[in-house]
Design a protein around this motif. Structure first.
Motif, PDB file in Angstrom:
ATOM      1  N   ASP A 128       0.835  -1.185   0.000  1.00 30.02           N
ATOM      2  CA  ASP A 128       0.000   0.000   0.000  1.00 30.02           C
ATOM      3  C   ASP A 128       0.878   1.246   0.000  1.00 30.02           C
ATOM      4  O   ASP A 128       2.110   1.163   0.038  1.00 30.02           O
ATOM      5  CB  ASP A 128      -0.971  -0.003   1.189  1.00 30.02           C
ATOM      6  N   SER A 129       0.220   2.404  -0.058  1.00 26.89           N
ATOM      7  CA  SER A 129       0.943   3.670  -0.193  1.00 26.89           C
ATOM      8  C   SER A 129       1.841   3.954   0.995  1.00 26.89           C
ATOM      9  O   SER A 129       2.951   4.489   0.847  1.00 26.89           O
ATOM     10  CB  SER A 129      -0.058   4.810  -0.390  1.00 26.89           C
ATOM     11  N   LYS A 130       1.393   3.612   2.197  1.00 30.72           N
ATOM     12  CA  LYS A 130       2.201   3.874   3.391  1.00 30.72           C
ATOM     13  C   LYS A 130       3.495   3.066   3.363  1.00 30.72           C
ATOM     14  O   LYS A 130       4.569   3.576   3.697  1.00 30.72           O
ATOM     15  CB  LYS A 130       1.401   3.566   4.652  1.00 30.72           C
ATOM     16  N   SER A 131       3.387   1.801   2.987  1.00 31.49           N
ATOM     17  CA  SER A 131       4.585   0.964   2.923  1.00 31.49           C
ATOM     18  C   SER A 131       5.527   1.437   1.823  1.00 31.49           C
ATOM     19  O   SER A 131       6.755   1.387   1.983  1.00 31.49           O
ATOM     20  CB  SER A 131       4.191  -0.496   2.695  1.00 31.49           C
ATOM     21  N   LEU A 132       4.974   1.893   0.708  1.00 35.88           N
ATOM     22  CA  LEU A 132       5.814   2.423  -0.358  1.00 35.88           C
ATOM     23  C   LEU A 132       6.516   3.693   0.097  1.00 35.88           C
ATOM     24  O   LEU A 132       7.724   3.873  -0.132  1.00 35.88           O
ATOM     25  CB  LEU A 132       4.981   2.701  -1.608  1.00 35.88           C
ATOM     26  N   PHE A 133       5.791   4.576   0.755  1.00 36.63           N
ATOM     27  CA  PHE A 133       6.384   5.832   1.220  1.00 36.63           C
ATOM     28  C   PHE A 133       7.576   5.567   2.142  1.00 36.63           C
ATOM     29  O   PHE A 133       8.592   6.270   2.087  1.00 36.63           O
ATOM     30  CB  PHE A 133       5.335   6.675   1.941  1.00 36.63           C
ATOM     31  N   ALA A 134       7.461   4.524   2.967  1.00 40.96           N
ATOM     32  CA  ALA A 134       8.542   4.197   3.897  1.00 40.96           C
ATOM     33  C   ALA A 134       9.814   3.771   3.169  1.00 40.96           C
ATOM     34  O   ALA A 134      10.910   3.848   3.738  1.00 40.96           O
ATOM     35  CB  ALA A 134       8.087   3.092   4.846  1.00 40.96           C
ATOM     36  N   ARG A 135       9.696   3.346   1.921  1.00 44.15           N
ATOM     37  CA  ARG A 135      10.862   2.905   1.154  1.00 44.15           C
ATOM     38  C   ARG A 135      11.529   4.022   0.364  1.00 44.15           C
ATOM     39  O   ARG A 135      12.660   3.861  -0.113  1.00 44.15           O
ATOM     40  CB  ARG A 135      10.451   1.814   0.146  1.00 44.15           C
ATOM     41  N   LEU A 136      10.832   5.125   0.179  1.00 43.57           N
ATOM     42  CA  LEU A 136      11.357   6.180  -0.685  1.00 43.57           C
ATOM     43  C   LEU A 136      12.517   6.914  -0.032  1.00 43.57           C
ATOM     44  O   LEU A 136      12.516   7.169   1.178  1.00 43.57           O
ATOM     45  CB  LEU A 136      10.241   7.170  -1.032  1.00 43.57           C
ATOM     46  N   ASP A 137      13.504   7.262  -0.839  1.00 47.25           N
ATOM     47  CA  ASP A 137      14.649   8.056  -0.386  1.00 47.25           C
ATOM     48  C   ASP A 137      14.279   9.531  -0.518  1.00 47.25           C
ATOM     49  O   ASP A 137      14.481  10.150  -1.563  1.00 47.25           O
ATOM     50  CB  ASP A 137      15.867   7.720  -1.233  1.00 47.25           C
ATOM     51  N   LEU A 138      13.711  10.086   0.546  1.00 37.64           N
ATOM     52  CA  LEU A 138      13.197  11.457   0.492  1.00 37.64           C
ATOM     53  C   LEU A 138      14.301  12.478   0.260  1.00 37.64           C
ATOM     54  O   LEU A 138      14.059  13.521  -0.352  1.00 37.64           O
ATOM     55  CB  LEU A 138      12.427  11.770   1.773  1.00 37.64           C
ATOM     56  N   ALA A 139      15.493  12.182   0.729  1.00 36.02           N
ATOM     57  CA  ALA A 139      16.589  13.138   0.570  1.00 36.02           C
ATOM     58  C   ALA A 139      16.898  13.379  -0.907  1.00 36.02           C
ATOM     59  O   ALA A 139      17.208  14.508  -1.316  1.00 36.02           O
ATOM     60  CB  ALA A 139      17.835  12.632   1.290  1.00 36.02           C
ATOM     61  N   THR A 140      16.787  12.326  -1.732  1.00 37.49           N
ATOM     62  CA  THR A 140      17.079  12.489  -3.155  1.00 37.49           C
ATOM     63  C   THR A 140      15.892  13.055  -3.935  1.00 37.49           C
ATOM     64  O   THR A 140      16.075  13.549  -5.055  1.00 37.49           O
ATOM     65  CB  THR A 140      17.479  11.144  -3.788  1.00 37.49           C
ATOM     66  N   LEU A 141      14.708  13.003  -3.338  1.00 34.55           N
ATOM     67  CA  LEU A 141      13.510  13.501  -4.022  1.00 34.55           C
ATOM     68  C   LEU A 141      13.147  14.927  -3.630  1.00 34.55           C
ATOM     69  O   LEU A 141      12.411  15.598  -4.361  1.00 34.55           O
ATOM     70  CB  LEU A 141      12.316  12.584  -3.712  1.00 34.55           C
ATOM     71  N   ARG A 142      13.663  15.401  -2.508  1.00 36.86           N
ATOM     72  CA  ARG A 142      13.284  16.726  -2.005  1.00 36.86           C
ATOM     73  C   ARG A 142      13.631  17.806  -3.032  1.00 36.86           C
ATOM     74  O   ARG A 142      14.702  17.812  -3.621  1.00 36.86           O
ATOM     75  CB  ARG A 142      13.980  16.982  -0.670  1.00 36.86           C
ATOM     76  N   HIS A 143      12.671  18.707  -3.258  1.00 39.43           N
ATOM     77  CA  HIS A 143      12.786  19.816  -4.221  1.00 39.43           C
ATOM     78  C   HIS A 143      12.895  19.321  -5.664  1.00 39.43           C
ATOM     79  O   HIS A 143      13.344  20.060  -6.545  1.00 39.43           O
ATOM     80  CB  HIS A 143      13.979  20.719  -3.886  1.00 39.43           C
ATOM     81  N   ARG A 144      12.470  18.092  -5.887  1.00 38.61           N
ATOM     82  CA  ARG A 144      12.388  17.561  -7.243  1.00 38.61           C
ATOM     83  C   ARG A 144      10.939  17.157  -7.511  1.00 38.61           C
ATOM     84  O   ARG A 144      10.105  17.152  -6.611  1.00 38.61           O
ATOM     85  CB  ARG A 144      13.336  16.377  -7.425  1.00 38.61           C
ATOM     86  N   ARG A 145      10.645  16.809  -8.749  1.00 35.14           N
ATOM     87  CA  ARG A 145       9.261  16.554  -9.142  1.00 35.14           C
ATOM     88  C   ARG A 145       9.006  15.061  -9.310  1.00 35.14           C
ATOM     89  O   ARG A 145       9.810  14.344  -9.901  1.00 35.14           O
ATOM     90  CB  ARG A 145       8.954  17.301 -10.440  1.00 35.14           C
ATOM     91  N   VAL A 146       7.865  14.609  -8.773  1.00 34.39           N
ATOM     92  CA  VAL A 146       7.434  13.212  -8.872  1.00 34.39           C
ATOM     93  C   VAL A 146       6.066  13.168  -9.539  1.00 34.39           C
ATOM     94  O   VAL A 146       5.181  13.971  -9.213  1.00 34.39           O
ATOM     95  CB  VAL A 146       7.366  12.548  -7.476  1.00 34.39           C
ATOM     96  N   LEU A 147       5.893  12.235 -10.461  1.00 32.37           N
ATOM     97  CA  LEU A 147       4.614  12.038 -11.139  1.00 32.37           C
ATOM     98  C   LEU A 147       3.927  10.808 -10.560  1.00 32.37           C
ATOM     99  O   LEU A 147       4.529   9.732 -10.486  1.00 32.37           O
ATOM    100  CB  LEU A 147       4.834  11.845 -12.638  1.00 32.37           C
ATOM    101  N   ILE A 148       2.671  10.957 -10.130  1.00 32.18           N
ATOM    102  CA  ILE A 148       1.877   9.826  -9.650  1.00 32.18           C
ATOM    103  C   ILE A 148       0.795   9.534 -10.683  1.00 32.18           C
ATOM    104  O   ILE A 148      -0.048  10.391 -10.975  1.00 32.18           O
ATOM    105  CB  ILE A 148       1.240  10.117  -8.282  1.00 32.18           C
TER     106      ILE A 148
END
Length: 272
Positions: A128-148
């Motif tokens: 689910d979305s919560k488990s996926l979020f826990a895997r994301l490397d937020l440091a590399t995504l911060r101030h960048r764009r993500v498409l859902i």
């Protein structure tokens, strides 16, 4: 009183007939695996998958993939709706998926871990979305764009969580989920199913609500009662909570994904 049960509960009775409620074209593999256990299976889709109302938005996003650090596909339907419109997948663009079924669908389009980075929940965790979020490397995504890439309706948890962590998020509706039309054939089939108790495999809260509304439409209060007496095998605690709120009591909760559903049914059969 609700009696939601984990699939390991030894006292859980299991009807020998299993109703698979996935949309047309997505139920056969699971139905075949269930039938191989000696159970009778019936396909009765409770949702239809239709194109998004604004396909130009999909084409626009598909042509701007170089703008994104990651693309998140919330389902195999999202993959099917989006990837045929992509002319070229950027070499270093990562993907994120919620479930193994979505990962397998990516591979059918040539996107696997040999070609791109794919992030998914940890093995053994809920898909689910919560488990996926826990895997994301937020440091590399911060101030960048993500498409859902998602359905027209659905949960906004992931988008909100990313935004709170200073990730710029674009969401596009790549497809729609709607209740199937209640024609004479469907009415007759549902009426026959409601005459006996079956175990209905539910992989979305929307499906549970659709079943109840369909039963009410054809048989009124009696139909609602007959629907609530069915057994539901649900793939997430969130779906179980939704079913309880609608008055269903015979709820068996298993994990997400076909493997978890089959394992749960096998466990119940062994204890029958």
């Amino acid at each position: 009183m609700s009696t939601a049960m984990e699939c390991q509960a030894s006292t859980t009775p299991l009807p020998a007939s299993i109703v698979v409620t996935r949309p047309i074209g997505q139920a056969q593999s699971l139905s075949d695996r269930i039938a191989a256990m000696g159970l009778t299976t019936t396909a009765f889709p409770l949702l239809d998958i239709l194109p998004a109302p604004d396909e130009l938005e999909i084409d626009s996003a598909a042509s701007r993939l170089h703008d994104y650090a990651m693309v998140v596909f919330v389902s195999a339907n999202a993959v099917d709706a989006f990837l045929p419109r992509v002319a070229h997948w950027p070499d270093r663009l990562a993907c994120a998926v919620v479930g193994e079924g979505t990962r397998m669908r990516l591979a059918q389009f040539g996107l696997d871990e040999d070609s791109i980075k794919i992030v998914s929940p940890w093995p053994g965790q809920s898909q689910d979305s919560k488990s996926l979020f826990a895997r994301l490397d937020l440091a590399t995504l911060r101030h960048r764009r993500v498409l859902i890439v998602r359905a027209e309706s659905g949960r906004d948890y992931l988008a909100r969580a990313l935004t709170k962590n200073q990730v710029w998020v674009d969401c596009i509706a790549a497809y729609r989920r709607i209740a199937p039309e209640m024609d004479a054939t469907r009415i007759a089939r549902l009426s026959a199913l409601l005459e006996q108790r079956h175990c209905w495999v539910m992989t979305s809260g929307e499906s549970v609500a659709v079943l109840l509304e369909m039963a009410k439409t054809i048989h009124g209060l009696r139909g609602a009662r007959d629907a609530r007496e069915q057994y539901l095998l649900v793939s997430h605690h969130r779906i179980a909570a939704s079913a309880r709120s609608l008055g269903f009591a015979r709820i068996i909760t298993c994990g997400t994904g076909d493997d978890a559903i089959v394992s749960c049914l096998r466990s119940l059969l062994e204890r029958k």
